[in-house]
Structure formats: C-alpha cells, structure tokens
Design a protein around this motif. Structure first.
Motif, PDB file in Angstrom:
ATOM      1  N   SER A   1       0.851  -1.192   0.000  1.00 17.50           N
ATOM      2  CA  SER A   1       0.000   0.000   0.000  1.00 17.50           C
ATOM      3  C   SER A   1       0.880   1.234   0.000  1.00 17.50           C
ATOM      4  N   VAL A   2       0.346   2.323  -0.583  1.00 15.49           N
ATOM      5  CA  VAL A   2       1.014   3.619  -0.615  1.00 15.49           C
ATOM      6  C   VAL A   2       0.014   4.660  -0.154  1.00 15.49           C
ATOM      7  N   LEU A   3       0.355   5.361   0.956  1.00 15.37           N
ATOM      8  CA  LEU A   3      -0.499   6.393   1.517  1.00 15.37           C
ATOM      9  C   LEU A   3       0.234   7.724   1.501  1.00 15.37           C
ATOM     10  N   LEU A   4      -0.457   8.767   1.992  1.00 16.16           N
ATOM     11  CA  LEU A   4       0.152  10.084   1.997  1.00 16.16           C
ATOM     12  C   LEU A   4       1.324  10.170   2.954  1.00 16.16           C
ATOM     13  N   ASP A   5       1.237   9.432   4.075  1.00 24.41           N
ATOM     14  CA  ASP A   5       2.273   9.541   5.096  1.00 24.41           C
ATOM     15  C   ASP A   5       3.104   8.272   5.260  1.00 24.41           C
ATOM     16  N   SER A   6       2.842   7.212   4.473  1.00 25.12           N
ATOM     17  CA  SER A   6       3.595   5.966   4.632  1.00 25.12           C
ATOM     18  C   SER A   6       3.414   5.092   3.397  1.00 25.12           C
ATOM     19  N   MET A   7       4.321   4.114   3.281  1.00 23.46           N
ATOM     20  CA  MET A   7       4.179   3.062   2.281  1.00 23.46           C
ATOM     21  C   MET A   7       4.680   1.758   2.906  1.00 23.46           C
ATOM     22  N   VAL A   8       4.037   0.653   2.546  1.00 24.77           N
ATOM     23  CA  VAL A   8       4.261  -0.650   3.175  1.00 24.77           C
ATOM     24  C   VAL A   8       4.920  -1.576   2.169  1.00 24.77           C
ATOM     25  N   VAL A   9       6.081  -2.120   2.566  1.00 24.06           N
ATOM     26  CA  VAL A   9       6.816  -3.094   1.752  1.00 24.06           C
ATOM     27  C   VAL A   9       6.667  -4.458   2.418  1.00 24.06           C
ATOM     28  N   HIS A  10       6.233  -5.464   1.666  1.00 26.38           N
ATOM     29  CA  HIS A  10       5.985  -6.794   2.219  1.00 26.38           C
ATOM     30  C   HIS A  10       7.166  -7.705   1.925  1.00 26.38           C
ATOM     31  N   VAL A  11       7.628  -8.409   2.994  1.00 25.58           N
ATOM     32  CA  VAL A  11       8.717  -9.370   2.908  1.00 25.58           C
ATOM     33  C   VAL A  11       8.181 -10.731   3.318  1.00 25.58           C
ATOM     34  N   SER A  12       8.496 -11.794   2.565  1.00 18.77           N
ATOM     35  CA  SER A  12       7.955 -13.120   2.825  1.00 18.77           C
ATOM     36  C   SER A  12       9.040 -14.165   2.654  1.00 18.77           C
ATOM     37  N   ALA A  13       8.848 -15.312   3.361  1.00 19.72           N
ATOM     38  CA  ALA A  13       9.786 -16.431   3.273  1.00 19.72           C
ATOM     39  C   ALA A  13       9.053 -17.714   3.611  1.00 19.72           C
ATOM     40  N   LYS A  14       9.475 -18.825   2.986  1.00 22.38           N
ATOM     41  CA  LYS A  14       8.926 -20.152   3.264  1.00 22.38           C
ATOM     42  C   LYS A  14       9.785 -20.810   4.347  1.00 22.38           C
ATOM     43  N   THR A  15       9.131 -21.318   5.403  1.00 23.16           N
ATOM     44  CA  THR A  15       9.855 -21.836   6.560  1.00 23.16           C
ATOM     45  C   THR A  15       9.422 -23.253   6.888  1.00 23.16           C
ATOM     46  N   MET A  16      10.117 -23.832   7.864  1.00 24.53           N
ATOM     47  CA  MET A  16       9.715 -25.134   8.396  1.00 24.53           C
ATOM     48  C   MET A  16       8.341 -25.016   9.057  1.00 24.53           C
TER      49      MET A  16
END
Length: 360
Positions: A267-282
């Motif tokens: 998401s991109v907002l006026l006061d922030s933006m969100v970067v998503h990080v993901s990983a496959k785990t046990m």
C-alpha cells in the motif's frame, strides 16, 4: 408298582447290599452307553479342535501380514528421510507412530472377528440353537448403538483420523473447539497442549474441521512501513541484504526453506508506504522467523538512515527549550482604536443639543 415303591421305602425293611451281579449289570449298561455315543463325542471333539487350530493359524497369519505391511511402511519412510521430499512431507517418527496405531487397530479388529466366528462355530457344533443368542445380540447392539451413539461416533472418527493422517503427535493444530500441540491421539479423545500450558481433551466426534499448522511448510510475512519520501530501490537493497545474511546464519539456514523475498509494495499512503517481505519456513517455525527478521530489518534500516513510520506520533525531546511565545495569542485588530475594525465597532456619537436661548 405303587405298593412296591412303598414297600421299598419301608424303614422296617433292612437294606440289601449290592451284589456282584448288580455291579456287573451297571458296568455293562455304562459300557454300552459309552459305546453308543463315543463316535459322536469323538466327532464333536475333532470338530472343536479343528476349529480352534484353524482360528489360531488364521489369526497368526493375519497378524504377521499386518505387521509386515506396517514394517514396509516404516522402511518407505526411512528411505526418503534426508531428501528434499522427506524433509518437506515426511516425518519418520510421526510416520512410525501412525503406522503403529494403524497396526494395533487392524490386529485387534482381526483377532476379534476371528475368535468371535470360532466361538459361534463351536457353539453350533454342540447343536446349540444360536438364533436366540444372535437375536439377543442384535437387540443389545441396537440398544448400545442408540444409547452410546456418541461413543461410536468418536471411535469411528478417531479411526478415520488416524488412517487419513490428519494430524499426529507433535503437530500444532486448530480443531475449532480448541487449539494447541497434539500430545496424544486416541481412538476416542485427542489431547492438546494449549499456549498457556493447559491440556484440552477433545472428543474426535466433535471435531468438524482440522487446521494443521505442522504439515508441509509455513509462510513468514513481515510488513515494513517506511516514509513515502524514501528511495524504494535503496529500501529493497537493504531488505535483500538482510535476507541474504539471515539465510546464511545458524540456525535460520535450516528453518528457512526458501529465499527471503521482497514482494513489493502492499500500500502507498500520503504519510507511509508498506513493503511486504515473505519467506517459506519449516512447519511451526514461522513465528520465530518473523521475530528474528523484524529484529534484523530494524537494525539494518537504522544503520542505513531509513525512517520507519507508523503508530503513535513522535514525542518532542524533553531537553528542547520551549518557545515562550507558543502559548500567546496573536494581537487583535480591536486593540488599536484607530483601526477600521475598532472604529466600525464603536457606537455612534449622539448629536449635540443646542440651548434655546442661544438660537434666539
């Protein structure tokens, strides 16, 4: 005949001692009775012995067949242990416990069926009418089925849960009515260890759905919220470096079953933006991976000078000198009597009154 019986019962008459002829006659009668029935006894005994021998041999053969089948299942699980497929889908200890449970149930069912059939055949050999017995057993079975239908439902549900390998000891599951780690799987009740240490006894018949968090793999996801003025390429480079360093560190290199990927902007907002990080785990290690990943990302972003936003607004520094004019209001235009605002708000001056003698 009646008089002879009375005379025999007369107490005044002295009892006569049995003679050798009477004993010989009784022995002859017994020998003739045995001679007439010994063939029947022998045939019945041989039938019973044959039924018992066949039942015992059949029981041993079936139990050994089931045991060999279970051993073959264990050898198949051990063959794939240590491979990529084995690490992803197969747990040798879990497979062994499941196979032992299945083997125990199958052996018990086979033994009960064989011995029950042999008992009924032996009763039929003695020419006992089995119709009343079977009718009574049928009525009793119907009564037990209606009275203990929940018990039957729990038992059948437990059997199918074990056969279908829905969960096993050590799995973390969500059973709807309770959730936690499975510590025992029974044919009627499953025991779960909750997050606070409590033990839940869940009847298998009450479980309508099962969410198994320990099968296959899990996904760890972290959202990084930064200021919209930050350079996205620089942020992505920092996050990729964090993922590469974490993938090489112990013990995270074993818990991570895939590279840590920066999936992009959520998401991109006026006061922030969100970067998503993901990983496959046990399975079951996603939470610990997420915590370590947040820790490393925070240190890396602070070192790179990238601001993280979100949550409560930042508090002012207590050491900063307060502005003395911050609590003062702006000067009002009405404070100056010569201003247009002040003149327009002033009341009009009344006209002067001229005395009458002056006008004359």
């Amino acid at each position: 005949m009646f008089l002879s019986v009375l005379s025999a019962a007369d107490p005044t008459e002295e009892p006569t001692a049995p003679t050798l002829q009477d004993a010989q006659e009784s022995a002859n009668n017994a020998a003739s009775w045995v001679e007439q029935n010994w063939s029947t006894w022998l045939s019945i005994g041989l039938r019973v012995l044959l039924i018992l021998v066949i039942a015992a041999v059949l029981r041993v053969v079936i139990r050994r067949t089931i045991t060999r089948f279970i051993d073959r299942m264990n050898r198949t699980a051990q063959a794939v242990d240590g491979t990529a497929l084995g690490g992803l889908l197969v747990n040798v200890e879990r497979r062994r416990q499941r196979s032992q449970a299945i083997g125990s149930v199958l052996r018990s069912v086979a033994s009960f069926a064989i011995m029950s059939t042999a008992a009924l055949m032996i009763l039929g050999t003695f020419e006992i009418n089995l119709a009343p017995l079977l009718a009574s057993a049928g009525v009793a079975g119907v009564a037990i089925g209606f009275g203990a239908r929940n018990l039957v439902t729990d038992f059948l549900s437990g059997v199918f849960m074990i056969l279908e390998d829905q969960y096993g000891v050590g799995d973390t599951v969500d059973a709807g009515v309770a959730s936690g780690e499975v510590i025992e799987v029974g044919l009627r009740v499953t025991k779960l260890r909750g997050d606070n240490g409590e033990i839940w006894y869940v009847r298998n018949g009450e479980v309508k759905r099962i969410g198994n968090l320990s099968q296959g793999w899990a996904t760890a996801g972290v959202d990084v919220t930064v200021h919209p003025s930050e350079d996205l390429d620089r942020v992505k480079a920092v996050l990729n470096q964090v993922g590469e360093d974490m993938s090489k560190a112990e013990p995270w290199n074993e818990r991570l079953w895939g590279p840590i990927e920066v999936l992009g902007l959520d998401s991109v907002l006026l006061d922030s933006m969100v970067v998503h990080v993901s990983a496959k785990t046990m399975p079951g290690k996603a939470l610990s991976v997420e915590r370590e990943l947040r820790w490393r990302i925070k240190h890396a972003l602070d070192g790179a000078g990238i601001r993280i936003v979100g949550g409560l607004p930042a508090q002012q520094d207590e050491d900063a000198t307060p502005d003395p004019t911050a609590g003062m209001a702006a000067p009002s235009a009405y404070s100056n009597s010569a201003s247009p605002q002040s003149q327009s708000a002033s009341p009009l001056t009344p006209p002067a009154v001229v005395p009458s003698n002056v006008t004359k």
